[in-house]
Scaffold this motif. Structure first.
Motif, PDB file in Angstrom:
ATOM      1  N   SER A 472      50.498  42.428  38.938  1.00 15.13           N
ATOM      2  CA  SER A 472      50.847  42.936  40.386  1.00 15.13           C
ATOM      3  C   SER A 472      49.596  43.427  40.702  1.00 15.13           C
ATOM      4  CB  SER A 472      51.359  43.137  40.960  1.00 15.13           C
ATOM      5  OG  SER A 472      51.512  44.858  40.378  1.00 15.13           O
ATOM      6  N   ALA A 473      48.314  43.645  39.914  1.00 17.08           N
ATOM      7  CA  ALA A 473      47.158  44.223  40.141  1.00 17.08           C
ATOM      8  C   ALA A 473      46.250  43.099  40.212  1.00 17.08           C
ATOM      9  CB  ALA A 473      46.680  45.233  39.079  1.00 17.08           C
ATOM     10  N   GLY A 474      44.800  43.551  40.627  1.00 10.23           N
ATOM     11  CA  GLY A 474      44.077  42.937  40.662  1.00 10.23           C
ATOM     12  C   GLY A 474      42.312  43.472  40.873  1.00 10.23           C
ATOM     13  N   GLY A 475      41.846  41.589  40.754  1.00 11.34           N
ATOM     14  CA  GLY A 475      40.157  42.604  40.913  1.00 11.34           C
ATOM     15  C   GLY A 475      39.375  42.469  40.105  1.00 11.34           C
ATOM     16  N   GLY A 476      38.623  40.618  39.939  1.00 13.71           N
ATOM     17  CA  GLY A 476      37.725  40.854  38.848  1.00 13.71           C
ATOM     18  C   GLY A 476      38.000  39.415  38.185  1.00 13.71           C
ATOM     19  N   CYS A 477      37.717  39.514  37.071  1.00 18.40           N
ATOM     20  CA  CYS A 477      37.541  37.958  36.920  1.00 18.40           C
ATOM     21  C   CYS A 477      38.650  37.299  35.838  1.00 18.40           C
ATOM     22  CB  CYS A 477      36.349  38.211  34.893  1.00 18.40           C
ATOM     23  SG  CYS A 477      36.652  39.409  33.970  1.00 18.40           S
ATOM     24  N   PHE A 478      39.706  37.629  35.927  1.00 20.38           N
ATOM     25  CA  PHE A 478      40.910  36.700  35.816  1.00 20.38           C
ATOM     26  C   PHE A 478      42.331  37.396  36.956  1.00 20.38           C
ATOM     27  CE2 PHE A 478      44.919  36.371  33.311  1.00 20.38           C
ATOM     28  CZ  PHE A 478      45.097  34.910  33.368  1.00 20.38           C
ATOM     29  N   LEU A 479      42.249  38.389  36.840  1.00 18.11           N
ATOM     30  CA  LEU A 479      43.527  38.892  37.505  1.00 18.11           C
ATOM     31  C   LEU A 479      43.202  38.160  38.822  1.00 18.11           C
ATOM     32  CD1 LEU A 479      44.790  42.255  35.942  1.00 18.11           C
ATOM     33  CD2 LEU A 479      45.993  39.797  36.373  1.00 18.11           C
ATOM     34  N   ARG A 480      44.415  37.972  39.871  1.00 22.45           N
ATOM     35  CA  ARG A 480      44.623  38.163  40.891  1.00 22.45           C
ATOM     36  C   ARG A 480      43.875  36.764  41.193  1.00 22.45           C
ATOM     37  NH1 ARG A 480      47.928  41.216  43.616  1.00 22.45           N
ATOM     38  NH2 ARG A 480      47.904  40.886  45.561  1.00 22.45           N
ATOM     39  N   ARG A 481      43.698  35.835  40.403  1.00 22.87           N
ATOM     40  CA  ARG A 481      42.089  34.953  40.642  1.00 22.87           C
ATOM     41  C   ARG A 481      42.536  33.797  40.313  1.00 22.87           C
ATOM     42  NH1 ARG A 481      36.184  34.042  37.539  1.00 22.87           N
ATOM     43  NH2 ARG A 481      35.794  32.438  38.985  1.00 22.87           N
ATOM     44  N   ASP A 482      42.316  33.684  38.259  1.00 25.47           N
ATOM     45  CA  ASP A 482      43.067  32.158  38.242  1.00 25.47           C
ATOM     46  C   ASP A 482      44.113  31.575  38.613  1.00 25.47           C
ATOM     47  OD1 ASP A 482      41.332  30.949  34.965  1.00 25.47           O
ATOM     48  OD2 ASP A 482      43.671  30.586  35.214  1.00 25.47           O
ATOM     49  N   ALA A 483      43.825  30.058  37.682  1.00 26.45           N
ATOM     50  CA  ALA A 483      44.776  29.586  38.416  1.00 26.45           C
ATOM     51  C   ALA A 483      46.927  30.625  37.202  1.00 26.45           C
ATOM     52  CB  ALA A 483      45.373  28.345  37.898  1.00 26.45           C
ATOM     53  N   HIS A 484      46.204  30.651  36.151  1.00 20.81           N
ATOM     54  CA  HIS A 484      46.741  31.536  35.000  1.00 20.81           C
ATOM     55  C   HIS A 484      47.862  32.896  35.205  1.00 20.81           C
ATOM     56  CE1 HIS A 484      45.044  28.268  32.269  1.00 20.81           C
ATOM     57  NE2 HIS A 484      46.047  28.160  32.081  1.00 20.81           N
ATOM     58  N   SER A 485      47.508  33.592  36.398  1.00 18.85           N
ATOM     59  CA  SER A 485      47.155  34.371  37.029  1.00 18.85           C
ATOM     60  C   SER A 485      47.909  34.502  38.849  1.00 18.85           C
ATOM     61  CB  SER A 485      46.628  35.815  36.933  1.00 18.85           C
ATOM     62  OG  SER A 485      45.544  35.819  37.844  1.00 18.85           O
ATOM     63  N   ASN A 486      48.177  32.650  39.269  1.00 17.02           N
ATOM     64  CA  ASN A 486      48.038  33.078  40.429  1.00 17.02           C
ATOM     65  C   ASN A 486      50.008  32.371  40.996  1.00 17.02           C
ATOM     66  OD1 ASN A 486      48.756  31.963  43.104  1.00 17.02           O
ATOM     67  ND2 ASN A 486      46.776  29.933  43.204  1.00 17.02           N
ATOM     68  N   PRO A 487      50.589  33.340  41.602  1.00 15.48           N
ATOM     69  CA  PRO A 487      51.830  32.729  41.237  1.00 15.48           C
ATOM     70  C   PRO A 487      52.419  31.717  42.672  1.00 15.48           C
ATOM     71  CG  PRO A 487      51.311  34.895  42.946  1.00 15.48           C
ATOM     72  CD  PRO A 487      50.219  34.332  41.993  1.00 15.48           C
ATOM     73  N   ALA A 690      36.563  28.478  32.893  1.00 16.90           N
ATOM     74  CA  ALA A 690      37.660  29.060  32.485  1.00 16.90           C
ATOM     75  C   ALA A 690      37.640  30.436  33.323  1.00 16.90           C
ATOM     76  CB  ALA A 690      37.200  29.584  31.255  1.00 16.90           C
ATOM     77  N   HIS A 691      38.867  31.309  33.509  1.00 21.76           N
ATOM     78  CA  HIS A 691      38.443  32.847  34.262  1.00 21.76           C
ATOM     79  C   HIS A 691      38.768  32.098  35.405  1.00 21.76           C
ATOM     80  CE1 HIS A 691      37.248  35.281  30.835  1.00 21.76           C
ATOM     81  NE2 HIS A 691      38.516  33.885  30.710  1.00 21.76           N
ATOM     82  N   GLY A 692      38.606  31.444  36.174  1.00 24.72           N
ATOM     83  CA  GLY A 692      38.655  30.659  37.675  1.00 24.72           C
ATOM     84  C   GLY A 692      38.910  29.387  37.503  1.00 24.72           C
ATOM     85  N   LEU A 693      39.969  29.071  36.944  1.00 26.22           N
ATOM     86  CA  LEU A 693      40.189  27.447  36.524  1.00 26.22           C
ATOM     87  C   LEU A 693      41.216  27.456  38.661  1.00 26.22           C
ATOM     88  CD1 LEU A 693      41.767  27.310  33.589  1.00 26.22           C
ATOM     89  CD2 LEU A 693      40.066  26.207  34.297  1.00 26.22           C
ATOM     90  N   TYR A 694      41.372  26.166  38.640  1.00 24.19           N
ATOM     91  CA  TYR A 694      42.100  25.995  40.302  1.00 24.19           C
ATOM     92  C   TYR A 694      43.095  25.507  39.995  1.00 24.19           C
ATOM     93  CZ  TYR A 694      37.161  23.542  42.132  1.00 24.19           C
ATOM     94  OH  TYR A 694      35.593  23.549  41.978  1.00 24.19           O
ATOM     95  N   PRO A 695      43.983  25.657  40.584  1.00 18.65           N
ATOM     96  CA  PRO A 695      43.899  26.420  41.821  1.00 18.65           C
ATOM     97  C   PRO A 695      43.969  28.284  42.162  1.00 18.65           C
ATOM     98  CG  PRO A 695      46.625  26.105  41.757  1.00 18.65           C
ATOM     99  CD  PRO A 695      45.353  25.251  40.483  1.00 18.65           C
ATOM    100  N   VAL A 696      42.680  29.151  42.673  1.00 14.72           N
ATOM    101  CA  VAL A 696      42.289  30.146  42.064  1.00 14.72           C
ATOM    102  C   VAL A 696      42.919  30.801  43.426  1.00 14.72           C
ATOM    103  CG1 VAL A 696      40.350  30.296  41.367  1.00 14.72           C
ATOM    104  CG2 VAL A 696      40.602  30.179  43.871  1.00 14.72           C
TER     105      VAL A 696
END
Length: 792
Positions: A472-487, A690-696
């Motif tokens: 539930s944190a975020g900011g940076g190259c993966f969390l709260r960005r990439d499709a794999h962390s997109n709720p 990778a790390h910014g896969l659609y949909p961000v």
């Protein structure tokens, strides 16, 4: 008589035997597309069909998910500045015409630039100004004696960047980057400049090919293909995260608010040296080119944990470094003073614990060249690093300190931090990944940890999510960005048994292991873990797209757990698939510290006593591992990275390896960034990198980590809202179901998702196949069965 293909047999099996098994998934199977076609133009005289939004499309990406790099190289270079802009250009198909991928033979070229970012050296970067003995003369006052030249001298060419080798090449014929080929200010090792210029096109064998040597005397002149096939590329730009318009004052004044890591790369289509126009405007598109710095300063300076530990050990040069800048330069920002102190702390700890003498001539009162005759420290001199193409350790040409053979750079850095800063969240996942790796947002306001509730730590590296879910944190190259962390992502997910295990046991559970209604997604260690290495090791594939051959990836989860963890489900979870801080065997530390590199190749002696190389999977001969041949082991190469094929059902998998030795291997999966589908369309063209896969993830203009990638996706959106992977409608005339009109009269015509499966099946060998032959080779029942099986 022609033998039936394996896929045709599979079609019969699915139709007769397996389709009843998919009945439970049937109610979730919606063949309609997840978008409207409101922005598409109605095709002329074609009934209810829709043309692409634009007569051309340019898909822009970058070779890495985030280039983690410093911008002040005065004291240390961990990874050299190196960002690339990659693109594929398409003449879209209007009125039912077939789209065409554009190449120089079409009389076109691509011009690149960066929006509001036209230079680096000066008040954004200190790289060429940093003295270093490049030619081994013992001094740092010769022309070209700077770090920008020094870090690349292990790479060379003989004639050109096409990989041309002379007959019986001799070392004296080599032209080393940084020596015979100097790296000009604001340019990368290939000569491309930040200010903009013409992109280079790579043919079917790839391009920007340089050479290097390995640890083995018989394995020299190894070609490194830095650009995959059929791509346009501006390679290795020394980019910073700072825009021209916002960078005021000297480099000493940089603050956290200045970072804008998701840079806008602009690519324009030219013809005969002039911009091509369409509808009265230049044909140009933009894409993301991410660059940011690691967050070392939050722990290695001020009140950070590493800084406190250093003081307890009696180390104090880093505090003197901070004091020097604060005392002598009133304009220095707190961030820059701490950044300088951080580098001295890291070097001081290295000297104390590893016996180096990097600071032996350090002068805390000097106005310049504060490290004296040692010069700035290049980590890759002793730690092999495949990312920068340094396959030897120690690195040839090392100056300023005695060369030594260290662990691969990735192992050395990550194993230490895994043990000393585990920082578990409530579920036991380490917070250090997203703490250390780049964590800036595009929004200046969100780059203040005190004001950003999603920042993983405070300004001194103290974790904030120890009692809750790190995801539930975020900011940076993966969390709260990439499709794999997109709720907000929705099925189909096209998952294999391993992917379904992750969906049920990680993505859809909270930090206490309880099911949740909203997807929490994956974390860094769910991909970068021991399971990914075991899956790669198990592969001996005849056909990657169809996943024919030996593999664990298409087996049941029970079979996977049996092979990987001896049937122990708890060990499978805690050590292999979802490693946690307190798990038996310290999986987060062991992943790096105890890593066993993959087998690279086999060798045998030829008739004349020469060493003959063979693929890794032939019988006989001596096995040579990546660790024996490469100073960087197999890290960053295909054996050391996770793959789409780990969790996704075929054909949502990478290409066959073997074309880009030693980056990938035959009968194994290649890297995502070197892979193609839909003929020779790069995976990254439609999915981004990778790390910014659609949909961000999108949380509004001011609260979105990576607004650039979101806006990039909307350039190809059929309705101005859908921001997922690029759709067929971006290039093809489509029917109301979003399916290309070329598939009219087939089972695919009314099933968008089955058509998506089809284009992933299509690989380079399928280019030019008539539609009738294509649908015979990849029958609709097979594709629709895969949709049902992989929906969730």
């Amino acid at each position: 008589m022609k033998r039936p293909s394996v896929l045709c047999v599979a079609c019969l099996l699915i139709s007769v035997i397996f389709l009843p098994l998919f009945a439970a998934a049937e109610k979730g199977y919606d063949p309609r597309p997840p978008f409207d076609l409101t922005l598409q133009k109605t095709a002329e005289g074609k009934g209810m069909t829709y043309d692409p939004r634009d007569p051309y499309a340019i898909f822009i990406n970058y070779e890495l998910g985030m280039h983690c790099v410093g911008f002040d190289i005065s004291y240390c270079c961990i990874i050299p500045p190196y960002n690339s802009i990659q693109a594929q250009a398409v003449r879209t198909g209007t009125n039912g015409a077939v789209p065409r991928l554009l190449a120089p033979a079409d009389g076109v070229s691509l011009h690149y630039s960066l929006r509001d970012n036209s230079y680096s050296e000066g008040n954004k970067m200190k790289y060429w100004q940093v003295a270093k003995d490049v030619d081994g003369s013992g001094t740092m006052n010769h022309p070209g004696d700077n770090m920008a030249n020094y870090v690349w001298t292990h790479l060379f060419i003989y004639r050109d960047l096409a990989g041309t080798l002379p007959y019986a090449p001799q070392k004296g014929e080599r032209k080393r980057i940084g020596r015979e080929i100097p790296v000009n200010v604001d340019s990368g090792p290939s000569g491309k400049i930040v200010a903009g210029g013409t992109m280079e096109y790579s043919s079917g064998k790839g391009g920007n090919i340089v050479f290097t040597d390995t640890m083995l005397p018989w394995l020299t002149d190894v070609p490194l293909t830095l650009t995959a096939s059929y791509l346009w590329d501006a390679l290795g730009l020394p980019l910073t995260a700072f825009n021209d318009s916002r960078r005021k004052g000297s480099i000493r004044t940089v603050t956290e608010r200045d970072f804008q890591p998701y840079q806008y790369a602009v690519v324009r289509l030219d013809g005969q040296g002039r911009p091509l126009t369409a509808r009265g405007k230049n044909v140009e598109f933009f894409g993301t080119d991410p660059v940011d710095i690691a967050s070392c300063s939050i722990c290695h300076s001020g009140g950070g944990k590493a800084a406190r530990r250093s003081r307890q050990e009696g180390l104090g040069l880093f505090d003197r470094e901070y004091a020097y800048w604060k005392k002598n330069y009133p304009d220095v920002s707190e961030y820059m003073a701490r950044l300088s102190a951080t580098t001295i702390d890291i070097l001081e700890l290295h000297d104390r614990h590893h016996g180096t003498k990097f600071l032996r001539s350090y002068n805390p009162d000097a106005a310049s060249n504060r490290l004296g005759y040692v010069g700035s420290v290049n980590c890759a001199d002793c730690h092999g690093d495949n990312m920068s193409g340094n396959l030897q350790t120690p690195r040839p040409g090392t100056t300023g300190y005695p060369p030594a053979r260290g662990k691969p750079l990735t192992e050395a850095v990550h194993s230490v931090h895994a043990r000393f800063v585990p920082m578990p969240d409530k579920a036991g996942r380490t917070q250090s990944c997203q703490t250390c790796h780049p964590s800036h947002w595009q929004s200046a306001e969100m780059n203040d940890p005190a004001a950003n509730p999603f920042a993983v730590t405070d300004a001194n590296g103290n974790p904030r999510f120890s009692d809750t879910d790190l995801r539930s944190a975020g900011g940076g190259c993966f969390l709260r960005r990439d499709a794999h962390s997109n709720p907000h992502v929705q099925p189909p997910f096209f998952l294999n048994a391993i992917g379904r295990w992750y969906l049920a046991n990680v993505s859809r559970v909270d930090e206490l292991g309880k099911p949740v209604g909203t997807i929490r997604g994956l974390y860094c260690t769910n991909c970068h873990n021991q399971l990914s290495h075991e899956l790669y090791r198990s592969d001996d594939l005849r056909d990657a797209a169809a996943q024919e051959g030996k593999t664990l990836r298409n087996r049941s989860i029970e079979e996977v757990i049996g092979v990987v963890a001896g049937g122990d489900g708890k060990r499978f979870r805690e050590f292999f698939a979802d490693p946690t801080v307190a798990a038996a065997g310290e999986p987060l530390h062991a992943y790096y510290a105890d890593h066993r590199a993959a087998d690279l190749l086999r060798i045998a002696k030829g008739k004349d006593g020469e060493t003959v190389r063979y693929p890794w999977n032939v019988l006989g001969g001596e096995l040579i591992s990546y660790a024996a041949a490469l100073g960087g082991g197999d890290w960053w190469l295909s054996p050391g990275e996770s793959h789409c094929a780990d969790c996704h059902v075929a054909p949502f998998v990478e290409s066959n390896g073997g074309q880009y030795f030693p980056i990938d291997q035959p009968n194994k999966y290649s890297l995502f960034r070197y892979s193609k589908a839909h003929g020779v369309l790069a995976c990254q063209s439609c999915h981004e990198s990778a790390h910014g896969l659609y949909p961000v993830r999108y949380d509004g203009t001011d609260k979105t980590v990576d607004i650039t990638s979101h806006e990039q996706a909307l350039q190809f959106s059929p309705d101005g809202k859908y921001a997922g992977p690029v759709t067929c409608a971006a290039c093809h005339t489509v029917n109301g179901a979003g399916v290309p009109v070329q598939l009219a009269g087939t089972g695919y015509a009314d099933d968008y998702w089955a058509a998506v499966v089809l284009v992933h099946f299509m690989r380079e060998d399928d280019r030019g196949l008539p539609v009738a032959e294509l649908v015979r080779k990849y029958p609709y029942p097979v594709a629709s069965g895969i949709v049902r099986m992989g929906w969730e």
